[in-house]
Design a protein around this motif. Structure first.
Motif, PDB file in Angstrom:
ATOM      1  N   LEU A 155       0.958  -0.996   0.058  1.00 35.30           N
ATOM      2  CA  LEU A 155      -0.106  -0.009   0.063  1.00 35.30           C
ATOM      3  C   LEU A 155       0.841   1.190  -0.106  1.00 35.30           C
ATOM      4  CD1 LEU A 155      -2.787  -0.955   2.538  1.00 35.30           C
ATOM      5  CD2 LEU A 155      -3.096  -0.553  -0.128  1.00 35.30           C
ATOM      6  N   VAL A 156       1.882   1.533   0.821  1.00 40.03           N
ATOM      7  CA  VAL A 156       2.884   2.661   0.781  1.00 40.03           C
ATOM      8  C   VAL A 156       3.212   2.713  -0.610  1.00 40.03           C
ATOM      9  CG1 VAL A 156       5.099   3.299   1.590  1.00 40.03           C
ATOM     10  CG2 VAL A 156       3.261   2.535   3.174  1.00 40.03           C
ATOM     11  N   MET A 157       3.788   1.668  -1.324  1.00 45.25           N
ATOM     12  CA  MET A 157       4.428   1.631  -2.447  1.00 45.25           C
ATOM     13  C   MET A 157       3.448   2.218  -3.620  1.00 45.25           C
ATOM     14  SD  MET A 157       7.563  -1.089  -2.748  1.00 45.25           S
ATOM     15  CE  MET A 157       6.664  -2.467  -2.005  1.00 45.25           C
ATOM     16  N   LEU A 158       2.219   1.505  -3.361  1.00 50.61           N
ATOM     17  CA  LEU A 158       0.986   2.184  -4.327  1.00 50.61           C
ATOM     18  C   LEU A 158       0.718   3.629  -4.102  1.00 50.61           C
ATOM     19  CD1 LEU A 158      -0.481   0.475  -6.378  1.00 50.61           C
ATOM     20  CD2 LEU A 158      -2.200  -0.017  -4.744  1.00 50.61           C
ATOM     21  N   VAL A 159       0.694   3.801  -2.975  1.00 53.16           N
ATOM     22  CA  VAL A 159       0.491   5.206  -2.744  1.00 53.16           C
ATOM     23  C   VAL A 159       1.625   6.219  -3.311  1.00 53.16           C
ATOM     24  CG1 VAL A 159       0.407   7.182  -0.809  1.00 53.16           C
ATOM     25  CG2 VAL A 159      -0.997   4.936  -0.636  1.00 53.16           C
ATOM     26  N   MET A 160       2.651   5.808  -3.068  1.00 51.90           N
ATOM     27  CA  MET A 160       3.953   6.378  -3.894  1.00 51.90           C
ATOM     28  C   MET A 160       3.508   6.396  -5.216  1.00 51.90           C
ATOM     29  SD  MET A 160       7.325   4.861  -1.685  1.00 51.90           S
ATOM     30  CE  MET A 160       8.306   5.551  -3.010  1.00 51.90           C
ATOM     31  N   LEU A 161       3.471   5.353  -5.863  1.00 56.53           N
ATOM     32  CA  LEU A 161       3.205   5.337  -7.255  1.00 56.53           C
ATOM     33  C   LEU A 161       2.072   6.254  -7.864  1.00 56.53           C
ATOM     34  CD1 LEU A 161       3.536   1.651  -8.051  1.00 56.53           C
ATOM     35  CD2 LEU A 161       5.091   3.384  -8.764  1.00 56.53           C
ATOM     36  N   VAL A 162       0.958   6.318  -7.327  1.00 54.53           N
ATOM     37  CA  VAL A 162      -0.246   7.135  -7.518  1.00 54.53           C
ATOM     38  C   VAL A 162       0.236   8.607  -7.270  1.00 54.53           C
ATOM     39  CG1 VAL A 162      -2.487   7.660  -6.935  1.00 54.53           C
ATOM     40  CG2 VAL A 162      -2.058   5.489  -7.167  1.00 54.53           C
ATOM     41  N   ARG A 163       0.780   9.131  -6.077  1.00 52.48           N
ATOM     42  CA  ARG A 163       1.081  10.376  -6.055  1.00 52.48           C
ATOM     43  C   ARG A 163       2.391  10.698  -7.338  1.00 52.48           C
ATOM     44  NH1 ARG A 163      -1.447  12.570  -1.776  1.00 52.48           N
ATOM     45  NH2 ARG A 163       0.117  14.455  -1.395  1.00 52.48           N
ATOM     46  N   GLY A 164       3.148   9.815  -7.212  1.00 46.86           N
ATOM     47  CA  GLY A 164       4.220  10.140  -8.217  1.00 46.86           C
ATOM     48  C   GLY A 164       3.736  10.058 -10.030  1.00 46.86           C
ATOM     49  N   LEU A 165       2.512   9.897  -9.924  1.00 43.55           N
ATOM     50  CA  LEU A 165       2.101   9.843 -11.366  1.00 43.55           C
ATOM     51  C   LEU A 165       1.433  11.234 -11.590  1.00 43.55           C
ATOM     52  CD1 LEU A 165       0.623   6.549 -12.165  1.00 43.55           C
ATOM     53  CD2 LEU A 165       2.521   7.532 -13.131  1.00 43.55           C
ATOM     54  N   ARG A 166       1.277  12.113 -10.267  1.00 43.42           N
ATOM     55  CA  ARG A 166       0.553  13.249 -10.462  1.00 43.42           C
ATOM     56  C   ARG A 166       1.888  14.203 -11.312  1.00 43.42           C
ATOM     57  NH1 ARG A 166      -1.050  15.387  -5.132  1.00 43.42           N
ATOM     58  NH2 ARG A 166       1.053  15.136  -4.994  1.00 43.42           N
ATOM     59  N   PRO A 167       1.289  15.301 -12.074  1.00 44.66           N
ATOM     60  CA  PRO A 167       2.164  16.429 -12.396  1.00 44.66           C
ATOM     61  C   PRO A 167       2.860  17.098 -11.088  1.00 44.66           C
ATOM     62  CG  PRO A 167       0.058  16.780 -13.411  1.00 44.66           C
ATOM     63  CD  PRO A 167      -0.167  15.543 -12.386  1.00 44.66           C
ATOM     64  N   SER A 168       4.047  17.527 -11.214  1.00 46.84           N
ATOM     65  CA  SER A 168       4.838  17.913 -10.150  1.00 46.84           C
ATOM     66  C   SER A 168       4.027  19.332  -9.805  1.00 46.84           C
ATOM     67  CB  SER A 168       6.322  17.900 -10.325  1.00 46.84           C
ATOM     68  OG  SER A 168       6.300  18.951 -11.379  1.00 46.84           O
ATOM     69  N   SER A 169       4.238  19.981  -8.642  1.00 48.62           N
ATOM     70  CA  SER A 169       3.770  21.077  -8.244  1.00 48.62           C
ATOM     71  C   SER A 169       4.328  22.313  -8.992  1.00 48.62           C
ATOM     72  CB  SER A 169       3.950  21.203  -6.715  1.00 48.62           C
ATOM     73  OG  SER A 169       5.579  21.068  -6.352  1.00 48.62           O
ATOM     74  N   ARG A 170       5.612  22.040  -9.202  1.00 51.50           N
ATOM     75  CA  ARG A 170       6.060  23.034 -10.185  1.00 51.50           C
ATOM     76  C   ARG A 170       5.349  23.303 -11.623  1.00 51.50           C
ATOM     77  NH1 ARG A 170      12.198  21.289 -10.419  1.00 51.50           N
ATOM     78  NH2 ARG A 170      11.157  19.449  -9.195  1.00 51.50           N
ATOM     79  N   LEU A 171       4.928  22.103 -12.074  1.00 55.76           N
ATOM     80  CA  LEU A 171       4.081  22.044 -13.376  1.00 55.76           C
ATOM     81  C   LEU A 171       2.749  22.654 -13.442  1.00 55.76           C
ATOM     82  CD1 LEU A 171       5.090  18.908 -14.874  1.00 55.76           C
ATOM     83  CD2 LEU A 171       6.000  20.931 -15.723  1.00 55.76           C
ATOM     84  N   ARG A 172       2.060  22.396 -12.173  1.00 53.21           N
ATOM     85  CA  ARG A 172       0.683  23.080 -11.816  1.00 53.21           C
ATOM     86  C   ARG A 172       0.841  24.513 -11.512  1.00 53.21           C
ATOM     87  NH1 ARG A 172      -0.931  18.571  -7.325  1.00 53.21           N
ATOM     88  NH2 ARG A 172       1.376  19.074  -6.966  1.00 53.21           N
ATOM     89  N   ALA A 173       1.837  24.743 -11.060  1.00 57.84           N
ATOM     90  CA  ALA A 173       2.174  26.243 -10.644  1.00 57.84           C
ATOM     91  C   ALA A 173       2.303  27.087 -12.067  1.00 57.84           C
ATOM     92  CB  ALA A 173       3.248  26.581  -9.821  1.00 57.84           C
TER      93      ALA A 173
END
Length: 176
Positions: A155-173
């Motif tokens: 579950l921890v690694m799955l959360v890491m993967l899901v959150r890692g797939l999101r665009p980085s905060s720099r890209l969102r800004a």
């Protein structure tokens, strides 16, 4: 707070998972060589899955590249899922033992004397050794606790993967 730490330090999280797996393996060796508990075939398979999770998490923690650690985290999730499956099967066998209990062959005897297509089903069928509960902690057997550990690691690694797939905060800004 935990999710922020996972986002900010995925390599540390993977290193921590790897260290926890090594600690569990060391405890298993202690139970085997000091306490005198012999591992059953399913216990040995769970050890191999735990080694897989430890190695994949350690490899993922070596480089800071997002693609690198995510790739190894996928392999770690697969190993944790396999280990959880084996631990759940052994827990089920312990809760509902077969009516005819045989002590069967040991893990290495199965692998050496039978083709892999016959040995693998024999391992998951479980033997009399796999249904025996030699050690408990807070009411749970080794298989129960190992199942919980595999689920937590996965579950921890799955959360890491899901959150890692999101665009980085720099890209969102930059997009805003």
């Amino acid at each position: 707070m935990v999710l922020n730490w996972i986002d900010q330090a995925p390599r540390r999280v993977l290193a921590l998972i790897s260290a926890a797996c090594v600690a569990m393996l060391a405890f298993g060796m202690y139970l085997q060589h000091v306490v005198g508990l012999d591992p059953c075939p399913m216990c040995i398979v769970q050890r191999y899955a735990l080694i897989g999770v430890a190695v994949f998490a350690a490899l993922g923690s070596l480089r800071n590249s997002r693609g690198w650690w995510m790739g190894w985290a996928v392999a770690g999730v697969a190993a944790a899922g396999f280990g959880a499956f084996v631990a759940a099967r052994q827990s089920w066998l312990q809760w509902y033992p077969p009516e005819i209990v045989t002590c069967g062959r040991d893990f290495y005897g199965m692998i050496e004397n039978y083709p892999i297509s016959r040995a693998v089903p024999m391992i998951f069928r479980g033997s009399g050794d796999c249904t025996k509960i030699d050690w408990t902690f807070l009411g749970g057997s080794i298989a129960n606790w190992t199942f919980l550990a595999f689920v937590a690691f996965g579950l921890v690694m799955l959360v890491m993967l899901v959150r890692g797939l999101r665009p980085s905060s720099r890209l969102r800004a930059a997009a805003a």
